[in-house]
Design a protein around this motif. Structure first.
Motif, PDB file in Angstrom:
ATOM      1  N   SER A 200       0.826  -1.198   0.000  1.00 55.53           N
ATOM      2  CA  SER A 200       0.000   0.000   0.000  1.00 55.53           C
ATOM      3  C   SER A 200       0.862   1.250   0.000  1.00 55.53           C
ATOM      4  O   SER A 200       0.603   2.199  -0.730  1.00 55.53           O
ATOM      5  CB  SER A 200      -0.930   0.001   1.216  1.00 55.53           C
ATOM      6  OG  SER A 200      -1.667   1.188   1.289  1.00 55.53           O
ATOM      7  N   SER A 201       1.904   1.244   0.811  1.00 49.98           N
ATOM      8  CA  SER A 201       2.750   2.421   0.950  1.00 49.98           C
ATOM      9  C   SER A 201       3.488   2.742  -0.340  1.00 49.98           C
ATOM     10  O   SER A 201       3.406   3.861  -0.856  1.00 49.98           O
ATOM     11  CB  SER A 201       3.751   2.213   2.088  1.00 49.98           C
ATOM     12  OG  SER A 201       4.644   3.292   2.167  1.00 49.98           O
ATOM     13  N   THR A 203       3.119   1.539  -3.462  1.00 53.09           N
ATOM     14  CA  THR A 203       2.308   1.676  -4.667  1.00 53.09           C
ATOM     15  C   THR A 203       1.607   3.027  -4.694  1.00 53.09           C
ATOM     16  O   THR A 203       1.561   3.701  -5.725  1.00 53.09           O
ATOM     17  CB  THR A 203       1.278   0.542  -4.768  1.00 53.09           C
ATOM     18  OG1 THR A 203       1.955  -0.714  -4.727  1.00 53.09           O
ATOM     19  CG2 THR A 203       0.509   0.642  -6.076  1.00 53.09           C
ATOM     20  N   LYS A 204       1.062   3.455  -3.577  1.00 52.87           N
ATOM     21  CA  LYS A 204       0.413   4.764  -3.523  1.00 52.87           C
ATOM     22  C   LYS A 204       1.433   5.875  -3.739  1.00 52.87           C
ATOM     23  O   LYS A 204       1.135   6.880  -4.387  1.00 52.87           O
ATOM     24  CB  LYS A 204      -0.312   4.937  -2.193  1.00 52.87           C
ATOM     25  CG  LYS A 204      -1.555   4.066  -2.077  1.00 52.87           C
ATOM     26  CD  LYS A 204      -2.271   4.263  -0.744  1.00 52.87           C
ATOM     27  CE  LYS A 204      -3.528   3.407  -0.678  1.00 52.87           C
ATOM     28  NZ  LYS A 204      -4.243   3.573   0.618  1.00 52.87           N
ATOM     29  N   LEU A 208       1.168   8.868  -6.646  1.00 50.78           N
ATOM     30  CA  LEU A 208       1.110  10.274  -6.263  1.00 50.78           C
ATOM     31  C   LEU A 208       2.290  11.085  -6.765  1.00 50.78           C
ATOM     32  O   LEU A 208       2.206  12.321  -6.833  1.00 50.78           O
ATOM     33  CB  LEU A 208       1.004  10.402  -4.741  1.00 50.78           C
ATOM     34  CG  LEU A 208      -0.280   9.841  -4.105  1.00 50.78           C
ATOM     35  CD1 LEU A 208      -0.175   9.876  -2.590  1.00 50.78           C
ATOM     36  CD2 LEU A 208      -1.498  10.623  -4.582  1.00 50.78           C
ATOM     37  N   CYS A 233     -10.543   0.897  -4.524  1.00 49.93           N
ATOM     38  CA  CYS A 233      -9.360   1.318  -5.280  1.00 49.93           C
ATOM     39  C   CYS A 233      -9.725   2.416  -6.275  1.00 49.93           C
ATOM     40  O   CYS A 233      -9.020   3.429  -6.386  1.00 49.93           O
ATOM     41  CB  CYS A 233      -8.764   0.118  -6.010  1.00 49.93           C
ATOM     42  SG  CYS A 233      -7.265   0.501  -6.944  1.00 49.93           S
ATOM     43  N   TRP A 236     -10.249   5.644  -4.454  1.00 42.15           N
ATOM     44  CA  TRP A 236      -8.995   6.249  -4.012  1.00 42.15           C
ATOM     45  C   TRP A 236      -8.311   6.966  -5.179  1.00 42.15           C
ATOM     46  O   TRP A 236      -7.831   8.095  -5.033  1.00 42.15           O
ATOM     47  CB  TRP A 236      -8.065   5.191  -3.428  1.00 42.15           C
ATOM     48  CG  TRP A 236      -6.818   5.774  -2.844  1.00 42.15           C
ATOM     49  CD1 TRP A 236      -6.618   6.211  -1.574  1.00 42.15           C
ATOM     50  CD2 TRP A 236      -5.580   6.030  -3.550  1.00 42.15           C
ATOM     51  NE1 TRP A 236      -5.342   6.716  -1.428  1.00 42.15           N
ATOM     52  CE2 TRP A 236      -4.692   6.626  -2.614  1.00 42.15           C
ATOM     53  CE3 TRP A 236      -5.161   5.818  -4.856  1.00 42.15           C
ATOM     54  CZ2 TRP A 236      -3.388   6.995  -2.972  1.00 42.15           C
ATOM     55  CZ3 TRP A 236      -3.862   6.197  -5.212  1.00 42.15           C
ATOM     56  CH2 TRP A 236      -2.997   6.774  -4.275  1.00 42.15           C
ATOM     57  N   LEU A 237      -8.276   6.312  -6.331  1.00 38.81           N
ATOM     58  CA  LEU A 237      -7.669   6.939  -7.507  1.00 38.81           C
ATOM     59  C   LEU A 237      -8.415   8.216  -7.877  1.00 38.81           C
ATOM     60  O   LEU A 237      -7.806   9.240  -8.199  1.00 38.81           O
ATOM     61  CB  LEU A 237      -7.677   5.961  -8.685  1.00 38.81           C
ATOM     62  CG  LEU A 237      -6.755   4.745  -8.561  1.00 38.81           C
ATOM     63  CD1 LEU A 237      -7.045   3.734  -9.674  1.00 38.81           C
ATOM     64  CD2 LEU A 237      -5.295   5.150  -8.596  1.00 38.81           C
ATOM     65  N   ASN A 240      -7.748  11.141  -5.544  1.00 40.19           N
ATOM     66  CA  ASN A 240      -6.396  11.681  -5.699  1.00 40.19           C
ATOM     67  C   ASN A 240      -6.107  12.131  -7.131  1.00 40.19           C
ATOM     68  O   ASN A 240      -4.954  12.378  -7.484  1.00 40.19           O
ATOM     69  CB  ASN A 240      -5.369  10.632  -5.252  1.00 40.19           C
ATOM     70  CG  ASN A 240      -5.358  10.448  -3.750  1.00 40.19           C
ATOM     71  OD1 ASN A 240      -4.731  11.219  -3.030  1.00 40.19           O
ATOM     72  ND2 ASN A 240      -6.079   9.448  -3.258  1.00 40.19           N
TER      73      ASN A 240
END
Length: 310
Positions: A200-201, A203-204, A208, A233, A236-237, A240
């Motif tokens: 998660s860390s 890939t996000k 970003l 997912c 979230w995309l 952001n």
């Protein structure tokens, strides 16, 4: 030109895959358009908070009176740069998708593909100005198989019967000019909590901070009902401001019994997506077994890439 409701577009609308959503669920803002390089535009999400992501922006306008056909196009179809909704005709819509082909579509053939590197941190990824498309999805969605089908080579991406085997950011250079990026699958049950958090860390962080990212290809298994993890997912995309295209995989699968058909599962997911997005993001049906959607997806990617690079 005006929108002509010829048989193919009308049949898609009647099938429930392309139909105009009720006005109460739609925003007055048009679907986000792509802008060159770092000013790529995406579809705004209805309930998202404002993003401070400097690499992306959204455009709003107050369009004047339009025909019912133009309103249908604006709400349901992905209209690429260089076109207005009033210019869209049904023969410009890619089969099995809501994607309109515009003037930036070009040579979509893959002539050469080369594995470049695997990275366990976003800052270790290739540092050049080539545009890239990132593939993301649940670990058993058929991501590696689709990559192999797109490039028409076996074992370009690592395939495995054990979900979650890809746990690095893998860059493949296509035609010496753009990257196809294989990202770790999410939601694999056998991974430890520590591995999931690490995934998660990093890939996000990639999403970003990656200035050369043209779009995320979010793969969704069409052979099963909509999954909450896929919706999370996508949301979230959207929150952001990360541009995305839904790629529905396994559209050749027809499970027995009372299980819904792939087109029915797709329709159900699009209904849920509509609750959060004022207009549908681009989407396309695919199958790595039959080749369904392969050429169409590459053509869609070509117009995004060519406009980004203009």
């Amino acid at each position: 030109m005006t929108l002509l409701f010829r048989p193919r577009l009308s049949s898609l609308q009647l099938a429930g895959l392309l139909h105009s959503p009720p006005p109460s669920l739609c925003s007055a803002a048009p679907f986000g358009r792509l802008s060159p390089k770092s000013q790529i535009l995406k579809p705004p999400i209805l309930h998202s908070s404002s993003s401070n992501h400097a690499l992306f922006a959204t455009r709003t306008s107050n369009p004047g009176p339009t025909s019912d056909s133009a309103r249908f196009v604006r709400k349901v179809l992905f209209v690429p740069p260089g076109l207005e909704p009033e210019e869209v005709t049904d023969d410009m819509v890619l089969p099995g998708s809501n994607i309109v082909i515009g003037p930036y579509a070009g040579d979509a053939k893959i002539k050469e593909v080369q594995f470049v590197k695997s990275s366990n941190r976003p800052k270790d990824c290739p540092r050049d100005d080539r545009p890239e498309f990132a593939m993301l999805g649940r670990s058993n969605v058929g991501k590696s198989s689709l990559i192999n089908a797109l490039v028409r080579k076996k074992e370009v991406a690592l395939t495995s019967k054990k979900p979650g085997k890809t746990q690095l950011i893998n860059h493949f250079l296509v035609n010496g000019s753009w990257y196809l990026v294989d990202l770790p699958g999410y939601g694999f049950a056998n991974a430890s909590e520590a591995v999931r958090m690490d995934w998660s860390s990093f890939t996000k962080g990639y999403f970003l901070n990656r200035e050369t990212l043209v779009s995320v290809l979010l793969l969704v298994d069409a052979s099963v009902p909509p999954q909450k993890i896929d919706l999370d997912c996508a949301n979230w995309l959207g929150r952001n401001n990360i541009p995305m295209t839904f790629v529905f995989t396994k559209c050749d699968k027809m499970k027995g019994g009372k299980t819904k058909r792939p087109d029915e599962n797709i329709r159900d997911l699009l209904e849920l997506i509509r609750e959060n997005f004022p207009q549908h993001p681009p989407w396309i049906m695919s199958s790595s077994v039959t080749g369904l959607g392969r050429d169409e997806l590459l053509l869609h990617m070509s117009q995004l890439r060519n406009y980004w690079d203009s």
